[in-house]
Structure formats: structure tokens, C-alpha cells
Design a protein around this motif. Structure first.
Motif, PDB file in Angstrom:
ATOM      1  N   LEU A  97       7.613 -12.269  -6.375  1.00  0.00           N
ATOM      2  CA  LEU A  97       6.585 -12.762  -5.456  1.00  0.00           C
ATOM      3  C   LEU A  97       6.833 -14.223  -5.105  1.00  0.00           C
ATOM      4  N   LEU A  98       7.166 -15.035  -6.097  1.00  0.00           N
ATOM      5  CA  LEU A  98       7.415 -16.455  -5.852  1.00  0.00           C
ATOM      6  C   LEU A  98       8.617 -16.659  -4.936  1.00  0.00           C
ATOM      7  N   LEU A  99       9.691 -15.925  -5.179  1.00  0.00           N
ATOM      8  CA  LEU A  99      10.895 -16.075  -4.365  1.00  0.00           C
ATOM      9  C   LEU A  99      10.646 -15.638  -2.921  1.00  0.00           C
ATOM     10  N   VAL A 100       9.885 -14.567  -2.751  1.00  0.00           N
ATOM     11  CA  VAL A 100       9.583 -14.102  -1.393  1.00  0.00           C
ATOM     12  C   VAL A 100       8.724 -15.127  -0.656  1.00  0.00           C
ATOM     13  N   LEU A 101       7.731 -15.683  -1.343  1.00  0.00           N
ATOM     14  CA  LEU A 101       6.868 -16.684  -0.717  1.00  0.00           C
ATOM     15  C   LEU A 101       7.658 -17.926  -0.319  1.00  0.00           C
ATOM     16  N   LEU A 102       8.571 -18.360  -1.169  1.00  0.00           N
ATOM     17  CA  LEU A 102       9.403 -19.511  -0.822  1.00  0.00           C
ATOM     18  C   LEU A 102      10.298 -19.193   0.376  1.00  0.00           C
TER      19      LEU A 102
ATOM     20  N   ILE B 128      -3.821  -9.142  -5.787  1.00  0.00           N
ATOM     21  CA  ILE B 128      -2.835  -9.474  -6.820  1.00  0.00           C
ATOM     22  C   ILE B 128      -2.912  -8.479  -7.970  1.00  0.00           C
ATOM     23  N   PHE B 129      -4.123  -8.101  -8.348  1.00  0.00           N
ATOM     24  CA  PHE B 129      -4.284  -7.147  -9.442  1.00  0.00           C
ATOM     25  C   PHE B 129      -3.670  -5.796  -9.091  1.00  0.00           C
ATOM     26  N   VAL B 130      -3.948  -5.308  -7.887  1.00  0.00           N
ATOM     27  CA  VAL B 130      -3.416  -4.003  -7.488  1.00  0.00           C
ATOM     28  C   VAL B 130      -1.895  -4.050  -7.392  1.00  0.00           C
ATOM     29  N   ALA B 131      -1.363  -5.146  -6.821  1.00  0.00           N
ATOM     30  CA  ALA B 131       0.090  -5.266  -6.687  1.00  0.00           C
ATOM     31  C   ALA B 131       0.771  -5.323  -8.052  1.00  0.00           C
ATOM     32  N   ALA B 132       0.157  -6.030  -8.999  1.00  0.00           N
ATOM     33  CA  ALA B 132       0.754  -6.153 -10.324  1.00  0.00           C
ATOM     34  C   ALA B 132       0.605  -4.877 -11.144  1.00  0.00           C
ATOM     35  N   ALA B 133      -0.495  -4.154 -10.916  1.00  0.00           N
ATOM     36  CA  ALA B 133      -0.753  -2.955 -11.717  1.00  0.00           C
ATOM     37  C   ALA B 133      -0.104  -1.706 -11.145  1.00  0.00           C
ATOM     38  N   GLU B 134       0.322  -1.747  -9.884  1.00  0.00           N
ATOM     39  CA  GLU B 134       0.837  -0.539  -9.229  1.00  0.00           C
ATOM     40  C   GLU B 134       2.027   0.097  -9.949  1.00  0.00           C
ATOM     41  N   PRO B 135       3.037  -0.677 -10.399  1.00  0.00           N
ATOM     42  CA  PRO B 135       4.150  -0.015 -11.112  1.00  0.00           C
ATOM     43  C   PRO B 135       3.698   0.725 -12.360  1.00  0.00           C
ATOM     44  N   GLY B 136       2.788   0.110 -13.121  1.00  0.00           N
ATOM     45  CA  GLY B 136       2.288   0.782 -14.312  1.00  0.00           C
ATOM     46  C   GLY B 136       1.481   2.020 -13.980  1.00  0.00           C
ATOM     47  N   LEU B 137       0.688   1.945 -12.915  1.00  0.00           N
ATOM     48  CA  LEU B 137      -0.086   3.113 -12.499  1.00  0.00           C
ATOM     49  C   LEU B 137       0.830   4.238 -12.041  1.00  0.00           C
ATOM     50  N   ARG B 138       1.917   3.873 -11.356  1.00  0.00           N
ATOM     51  CA  ARG B 138       2.847   4.900 -10.890  1.00  0.00           C
ATOM     52  C   ARG B 138       3.518   5.594 -12.067  1.00  0.00           C
TER      53      ARG B 138
ATOM     54  N   ALA C 288      -7.445   3.714  -5.020  1.00  0.00           N
ATOM     55  CA  ALA C 288      -7.772   2.292  -5.140  1.00  0.00           C
ATOM     56  C   ALA C 288      -6.852   1.443  -4.272  1.00  0.00           C
ATOM     57  N   THR C 289      -5.569   1.766  -4.273  1.00  0.00           N
ATOM     58  CA  THR C 289      -4.621   1.029  -3.430  1.00  0.00           C
ATOM     59  C   THR C 289      -4.949   1.199  -1.957  1.00  0.00           C
ATOM     60  N   LEU C 290      -5.308   2.408  -1.552  1.00  0.00           N
ATOM     61  CA  LEU C 290      -5.655   2.670  -0.154  1.00  0.00           C
ATOM     62  C   LEU C 290      -6.905   1.900   0.260  1.00  0.00           C
ATOM     63  N   ILE C 291      -7.896   1.847  -0.610  1.00  0.00           N
ATOM     64  CA  ILE C 291      -9.139   1.133  -0.286  1.00  0.00           C
ATOM     65  C   ILE C 291      -8.867  -0.355  -0.097  1.00  0.00           C
ATOM     66  N   VAL C 292      -8.063  -0.927  -0.984  1.00  0.00           N
ATOM     67  CA  VAL C 292      -7.734  -2.355  -0.855  1.00  0.00           C
ATOM     68  C   VAL C 292      -6.978  -2.616   0.447  1.00  0.00           C
ATOM     69  N   ALA C 293      -6.063  -1.731   0.810  1.00  0.00           N
ATOM     70  CA  ALA C 293      -5.313  -1.903   2.055  1.00  0.00           C
ATOM     71  C   ALA C 293      -6.242  -1.844   3.267  1.00  0.00           C
ATOM     72  N   ILE C 294      -7.192  -0.910   3.262  1.00  0.00           N
ATOM     73  CA  ILE C 294      -8.137  -0.790   4.381  1.00  0.00           C
ATOM     74  C   ILE C 294      -9.012  -2.033   4.479  1.00  0.00           C
ATOM     75  N   LEU C 295      -9.495  -2.520   3.340  1.00  0.00           N
ATOM     76  CA  LEU C 295     -10.319  -3.727   3.340  1.00  0.00           C
ATOM     77  C   LEU C 295      -9.535  -4.934   3.854  1.00  0.00           C
ATOM     78  N   ALA C 296      -8.260  -5.014   3.494  1.00  0.00           N
ATOM     79  CA  ALA C 296      -7.437  -6.131   3.960  1.00  0.00           C
ATOM     80  C   ALA C 296      -7.263  -6.088   5.476  1.00  0.00           C
ATOM     81  N   VAL C 297      -7.031  -4.887   6.024  1.00  0.00           N
ATOM     82  CA  VAL C 297      -6.887  -4.754   7.479  1.00  0.00           C
ATOM     83  C   VAL C 297      -8.184  -5.112   8.187  1.00  0.00           C
ATOM     84  N   LEU C 298      -9.314  -4.667   7.648  1.00  0.00           N
ATOM     85  CA  LEU C 298     -10.607  -5.001   8.246  1.00  0.00           C
ATOM     86  C   LEU C 298     -10.867  -6.503   8.202  1.00  0.00           C
ATOM     87  N   LYS C 299     -10.466  -7.131   7.109  1.00  0.00           N
ATOM     88  CA  LYS C 299     -10.653  -8.576   6.985  1.00  0.00           C
ATOM     89  C   LYS C 299      -9.816  -9.319   8.014  1.00  0.00           C
ATOM     90  N   LEU C 300      -8.590  -8.873   8.228  1.00  0.00           N
ATOM     91  CA  LEU C 300      -7.730  -9.522   9.221  1.00  0.00           C
ATOM     92  C   LEU C 300      -8.253  -9.318  10.635  1.00  0.00           C
TER      93      LEU C 300
END
Length: 246
Positions: free
Chosen positions: A131-136, A184-194, A221-233
Motif C-alpha cells: 500500500l505504501l509503495l503504491v501510494l508513493l 483499510i480494515f476490509v482491504a487488510a482482512a480480505e486475504p484472510g477472509l478468502r 461486507a466487501t460489496l457493501i463497503v464498495a457501494i458506500l464508497a461509490v455513493l460517497k464519491l
């Protein structure tokens, strides 16, 4: 100079073909390389450095591929392809050094991950590093010049003092922080959930039970967060999403 131009058809192409066929066999590859340099430098001389760099990269990785076998040969093949495609991906966005550096930044780290084995890591530290490398890297992508990217990176490193601009402080509302923490929580937890979904489905093939909690809920949960993010934008007149700025 393009392939359909009079300069290419009636000057460069005949002259190069004549030179190529008059060149001894052992020097034909070097002649072809030099002709390629001249052709592309005719467009932009400053990109000649990029061409030389990619030439050295492919030559060195090619020698490593030839000298290795098995897994190491596959590793060096991946390193060579990753570096070239990353730089090409940067140029695809535009003929600017900022895009070239953005592509080289990603290609370099991809190559290093393959060489060191970091690519196999799925730990939280590895996710944060990525995440840090991509942001930079996005700094170079968004900047209008290399100098501007350097100024932004210097500010991010605290060389211009520690603080937050008025514009950034205005955007850091409580609602934004909640969305950021949730994402951040969903992104970090997604590999473990998968992995938990895979582990729960595999025993089910042998007669075990598959529950909704360990299969459907993580995806939901991932889908709900994605929908909320799109609505926020969509409710904002200014979108911070990078590609919307072009």
C-alpha cells in the motif's frame, strides 16, 4: 517521424536498409539496434536514455534466463517481463518522464519481489508495504513534472515541516475517517477472509457443512463497503479518485 511520413519512406528506410545489407553479419544486430535508437530519438531525444535502459535491462535478464534452469529461469523471465511491461504501461498513459518513472517504480519493485521471494508473503506487513509503495507511486503519476513530484515526496517525508494544509484538514471529517478506517480494515482482512472461505468449502466436498458466515458474509461486507464508497464519491462535486482528474 512516423512510418507513413515522407522522411521515413524516402530517406530513413532506404538509407537504413542499404546500410544494414552492407554491414558484415556479425555487426547486423548492432546496426539494427543503432537504427532503432536513431528512429526513436528522431521523435524525442531525451527518451534515448529510456531506450538504452530497457536495452540493458532486457540484455541482462536475457543472459540470466539463458544461464539458469527450472524455477530460476521462470523467475528471471518474470523479472524481465515485469520490468519492461511496467515501463511500457507508464508510457501508455502519456509520453512524459513522470509516467515512465511511475512504471519503472512498479516494475522495479515487482522484480525485487520476485527475486527476494517477497511476492509470496501475505502478512499484514507485506500488505502495508505494498500500500505504501503504491501510494508513493501515485505521486509521480499525478505530478505534472519530475520536480513537482520531488517536492511532494519531500513534503510527505516531513522535509517541509510536519503539519496539514487547510484544504486537507477541511476534508478530514469524521465521516471520511470512518470510511477510511472501514476500507483499510476490509482491504487488510480480505486475504484472510478468502483463505477462510477456501478452507471451509474444501471440507464440504467430503461431506462437511458450508455456513453462510464463512462464505457469503465476507463477500457481502466487501460489496457493501464498495457501494458506500461509490455513493460517497458521487455526492461530491470534487472527486479525489485519481483517474477522474483526467
Amino acid at each position: 517521424m512516423v512510418f507513413s511520413s515522407e522522411t521515413f519512406l524516402f530517406l530513413f528506410l532506404p538509407g537504413f536498409l542499404a546500410l544494414y545489407y552492407l554491414t558484415p553479419w556479425r555487426w547486423k544486430s548492432a546496426t539494427l539496434l543503432a537504427g532503432s535508437y536513431v528512429f526513436y530519438a528522431w521523435w524525442r531525444v531525451d527518451f534515448l536514455l529510456l531506450l538504452i535502459g530497457t536495452t540493458v535491462w532486457t540484455y541482462m535478464t536475457g543472459r540470466a534466463i539463458r544461464a539458469s534452469e527450472g524455477a530460476r529461469r521462470r523467475m528471471w523471465t518474470g523479472i524481465g517481463v515485469a520490468g519492461c511491461l511496467a515501463v511500457l504501461g507508464g508510457l501508455w498513459h502519456g509520453a512524459a518522464w513522470t509516467y515512465v518513472l511511475w512504471g519503472a517504480w512498479h516494475g522495479g519493485w515487482l522484480a525485487l519481489e520476485r527475486y527476494t521471494g517477497w511476492a509470496k508473503s501475505r502478512s499484514p506487513a507485506a500488505l502495508l508495504r505494498t500500500l505504501l509503495l503504491v501510494l508513493l507511486g501515485w505521486v509521480m503519476f499525478r505530478a505534472t513534472s519530475v520536480a513537482e513530484a520531488g517536492e511532494v515526496l519531500a513534503g510527505m517525508a516531513g522535509l517541509n515541516g510536519i503539519g496539514m494544509s487547510a484544504t486537507s484538514a477541511f476534508q478530514m471529517t469524521g465521516e471520511s475517517l470512518v470510511f477510511l478506517a472501514l476500507a483499510i480494515f476490509v482491504a487488510a482482512a480480505e486475504p484472510g477472509l478468502r483463505r477462510s472461505r477456501v478452507a471451509s468449502v474444501e471440507p464440504a466436498k467430503g461431506g462437511g457443512a458450508v455456513t453462510v458466515a464463512n462464505t457469503l458474509l465476507p463477500s457481502l461486507a466487501t460489496l457493501i463497503v464498495a457501494i458506500l464508497a461509490v455513493l460517497k464519491l458521487s455526492e461530491q462535486s470534487f472527486s479525489p479518485f485519481l483517474y477522474f482528474q483526467f
